[in-house]
Motif scaffolding. Sequence first.
Motif, PDB file in Angstrom:
ATOM      1  N   PRO A  54      39.398  51.653  75.470  1.00  0.00           N
ATOM      2  CA  PRO A  54      40.489  51.327  74.543  1.00  0.00           C
ATOM      3  C   PRO A  54      40.602  49.817  74.353  1.00  0.00           C
ATOM      4  N   GLU A  55      40.618  49.400  73.093  1.00  0.00           N
ATOM      5  CA  GLU A  55      40.713  47.967  72.817  1.00  0.00           C
ATOM      6  C   GLU A  55      41.353  47.760  71.454  1.00  0.00           C
ATOM      7  N   LEU A  56      42.460  47.042  71.457  1.00  0.00           N
ATOM      8  CA  LEU A  56      43.169  46.757  70.217  1.00  0.00           C
ATOM      9  C   LEU A  56      42.666  45.418  69.685  1.00  0.00           C
ATOM     10  N   THR A  57      41.771  45.484  68.710  1.00  0.00           N
ATOM     11  CA  THR A  57      41.160  44.274  68.161  1.00  0.00           C
ATOM     12  C   THR A  57      41.643  44.051  66.725  1.00  0.00           C
ATOM     13  N   PRO A  58      41.580  42.822  66.243  1.00  0.00           N
ATOM     14  CA  PRO A  58      41.969  42.557  64.855  1.00  0.00           C
ATOM     15  C   PRO A  58      41.150  43.358  63.847  1.00  0.00           C
ATOM     16  N   THR A  59      39.880  43.627  64.169  1.00  0.00           N
ATOM     17  CA  THR A  59      39.026  44.359  63.228  1.00  0.00           C
ATOM     18  C   THR A  59      39.442  45.818  63.072  1.00  0.00           C
ATOM     19  N   LEU A  60      40.264  46.319  64.000  1.00  0.00           N
ATOM     20  CA  LEU A  60      40.758  47.684  63.852  1.00  0.00           C
ATOM     21  C   LEU A  60      41.659  47.811  62.619  1.00  0.00           C
ATOM     22  N   LEU A  62      40.832  46.829  59.752  1.00  0.00           N
ATOM     23  CA  LEU A  62      39.994  47.106  58.581  1.00  0.00           C
ATOM     24  C   LEU A  62      40.136  48.549  58.112  1.00  0.00           C
ATOM     25  N   PRO A  63      39.862  49.551  58.974  1.00  0.00           N
ATOM     26  CA  PRO A  63      40.045  50.923  58.508  1.00  0.00           C
ATOM     27  C   PRO A  63      41.500  51.269  58.224  1.00  0.00           C
ATOM     28  N   VAL A  64      42.433  50.645  58.942  1.00  0.00           N
ATOM     29  CA  VAL A  64      43.854  50.905  58.677  1.00  0.00           C
ATOM     30  C   VAL A  64      44.208  50.474  57.260  1.00  0.00           C
ATOM     31  N   LEU A  65      43.768  49.283  56.858  1.00  0.00           N
ATOM     32  CA  LEU A  65      44.082  48.774  55.520  1.00  0.00           C
ATOM     33  C   LEU A  65      43.378  49.584  54.428  1.00  0.00           C
ATOM     34  N   VAL A  66      42.117  49.920  54.669  1.00  0.00           N
ATOM     35  CA  VAL A  66      41.383  50.726  53.683  1.00  0.00           C
ATOM     36  C   VAL A  66      42.053  52.091  53.522  1.00  0.00           C
ATOM     37  N   ALA A 102      32.621  51.055  60.699  1.00  0.00           N
ATOM     38  CA  ALA A 102      31.412  50.515  61.330  1.00  0.00           C
ATOM     39  C   ALA A 102      31.605  49.084  61.809  1.00  0.00           C
ATOM     40  N   HIS A 103      32.501  48.351  61.157  1.00  0.00           N
ATOM     41  CA  HIS A 103      32.692  46.938  61.501  1.00  0.00           C
ATOM     42  C   HIS A 103      33.858  46.697  62.461  1.00  0.00           C
ATOM     43  N   VAL A 104      34.429  47.765  63.008  1.00  0.00           N
ATOM     44  CA  VAL A 104      35.485  47.566  64.008  1.00  0.00           C
ATOM     45  C   VAL A 104      34.947  46.757  65.181  1.00  0.00           C
ATOM     46  N   GLY A 105      33.701  46.973  65.525  1.00  0.00           N
ATOM     47  CA  GLY A 105      33.060  46.200  66.592  1.00  0.00           C
ATOM     48  C   GLY A 105      32.327  44.979  66.087  1.00  0.00           C
ATOM     49  N   GLY A 106      32.586  44.591  64.828  1.00  0.00           N
ATOM     50  CA  GLY A 106      31.909  43.449  64.233  1.00  0.00           C
ATOM     51  C   GLY A 106      30.510  43.805  63.738  1.00  0.00           C
ATOM     52  N   ARG A 107      29.797  42.813  63.228  1.00  0.00           N
ATOM     53  CA  ARG A 107      28.431  43.039  62.738  1.00  0.00           C
ATOM     54  C   ARG A 107      27.539  43.618  63.827  1.00  0.00           C
ATOM     55  N   ALA A 435      40.090  59.405  63.031  1.00  0.00           N
ATOM     56  CA  ALA A 435      38.978  58.454  63.021  1.00  0.00           C
ATOM     57  C   ALA A 435      39.391  57.120  63.634  1.00  0.00           C
ATOM     58  N   ILE A 436      40.570  56.647  63.289  1.00  0.00           N
ATOM     59  CA  ILE A 436      41.025  55.353  63.804  1.00  0.00           C
ATOM     60  C   ILE A 436      41.274  55.416  65.305  1.00  0.00           C
ATOM     61  N   VAL A 437      41.841  56.520  65.775  1.00  0.00           N
ATOM     62  CA  VAL A 437      42.085  56.686  67.208  1.00  0.00           C
ATOM     63  C   VAL A 437      40.772  56.733  67.983  1.00  0.00           C
ATOM     64  N   ILE A 438      39.776  57.431  67.443  1.00  0.00           N
ATOM     65  CA  ILE A 438      38.458  57.466  68.095  1.00  0.00           C
ATOM     66  C   ILE A 438      37.888  56.064  68.200  1.00  0.00           C
ATOM     67  N   GLU A 439      37.988  55.302  67.123  1.00  0.00           N
ATOM     68  CA  GLU A 439      37.480  53.928  67.149  1.00  0.00           C
ATOM     69  C   GLU A 439      38.240  53.065  68.162  1.00  0.00           C
ATOM     70  N   TYR A 440      39.513  53.310  68.310  1.00  0.00           N
ATOM     71  CA  TYR A 440      40.316  52.539  69.267  1.00  0.00           C
ATOM     72  C   TYR A 440      39.985  52.894  70.726  1.00  0.00           C
TER      73      TYR A 440
END
Length: 446
Positions: A54-60, A62-66, A102-107, A435-440
């Motif tokens: 579990p990691e709350l990153t700024p890139t998370l 991205l999918p929230v806004l989309v 795909a970019h939640v973890g960056g490039r 999907a967002i929870v899985i990424e988190y």
Amino acid sequence: MPTQGPFSSRRAWTAAMVSTIIGAVLVAAAIIWPRATGTDVFIYWPPLKARWGPELTPTLMLPVLVAATGFLCWRRISSALTWGPYLAAVFAGSWLWTAALAHVGGRDAISKVFARPSEYFVDAKEVSSIPDFVSGFIERVPLHSDGNWPIHIAGHPPGATLFFILLDRLGIADPYTAGVIVMTLGCTGVIAVLLTIKTLAVEKFARRAAPWLIVAPSAIWMGVSADAMFTAVAAWGLALLALASTAHRRWQLIGFGIPAGLLLGLCVYLSYGLLLLGILAIAVIGLGGRWAALPWTLGGALSVAVAFTLAGFRWWEGFPVLVTRYYDGIQSKRQYGYWVWANLGAWTFTSGLAAWAAFPRSIAEAWRGTDKGRRVVAVLGCAGFASILVATLSSMSKAEVERIWLPFTIWVLVLPSLLPVRWHRPLLAAQIVSAIVIEYLLITQW
């Protein structure tokens, strides 16, 4: 109570809830069983090839806004668009959602997959002669052979690696760029599914299915897996087959049937498991009603087989060698008794519980539905799930099905569109949140 299709409202709700609970129980059991029993099922975070992180990153964001933008604006935008621009909007939505996840973890989240030594992209750079690669492919599949192929190359026919060899010949040296290309190609598969539904039914049902294809949790793996490319090739082959099986003129029958066969035949040389696309292909021809498309499609598929055979790769010889390699490796330690059902738990992470909610109505519509459009969607989705069931029973799918089954999953994802319209927004929201929870919570391998 008013009725809709073969179900009353109360029966539909009850059946959907029971089916959803079955899906949720499968997921829970697949997670809990190895931990509760202490059994090693030889995967990082059963039933997924992932790690808990579990990691709350700024890139998370991205999918929230989309997701928030799409959820608020999609209905207004889509209703104003004619068919062509609508498909462009669907592709854009699918690509943005997939890319955001795909970019939640960056490039690096994309680059690291395609830069692994076990992946196609790395070894593709080492191939100096394509004819020698194809003709000598099988002899390097066994685990104990000299210079044996890494697991992903060995586990697929040479067509999968040939795609990445082509990228290398085109000057694509960066794994991130290769990943974006694969992701973009994969997202076109959504368009192919919608074209298939429109061809076999009417545009209304394709439009109704689109949001479910765009926001599915499967996008997590579509963005970072070569199986996304397999998914697109398969979907476009079936879309062309739909055009052939509804053709009114002979030139259309031939003009669509042969290319459909070429793409579907190529699929079998991308992944051995895509032989199960035959179930979907039969469903498409049956729905289209023109079985004269079958010999032309088979002709196209056989021409691919002949080309590979003449180049030195015999599919029927390669598959038994793969099976031996499969069980010489870690698959021999992955118990069939667990994975035969836990696979479905892993797969549910990609489909979401909305697919389970739709199964009862979909089966009823496929079996005895009277509305042609609803029956088309139901049969296609059920055929996709039938392929998944055969795959898990085969014992050749044990873990990692979150990516392996993507070519079948994309068809199952249309099924929730058959549910009552008033259920759609909350269920679509649930798919997005999943999907967002899985990424988190998880760091997925793919």
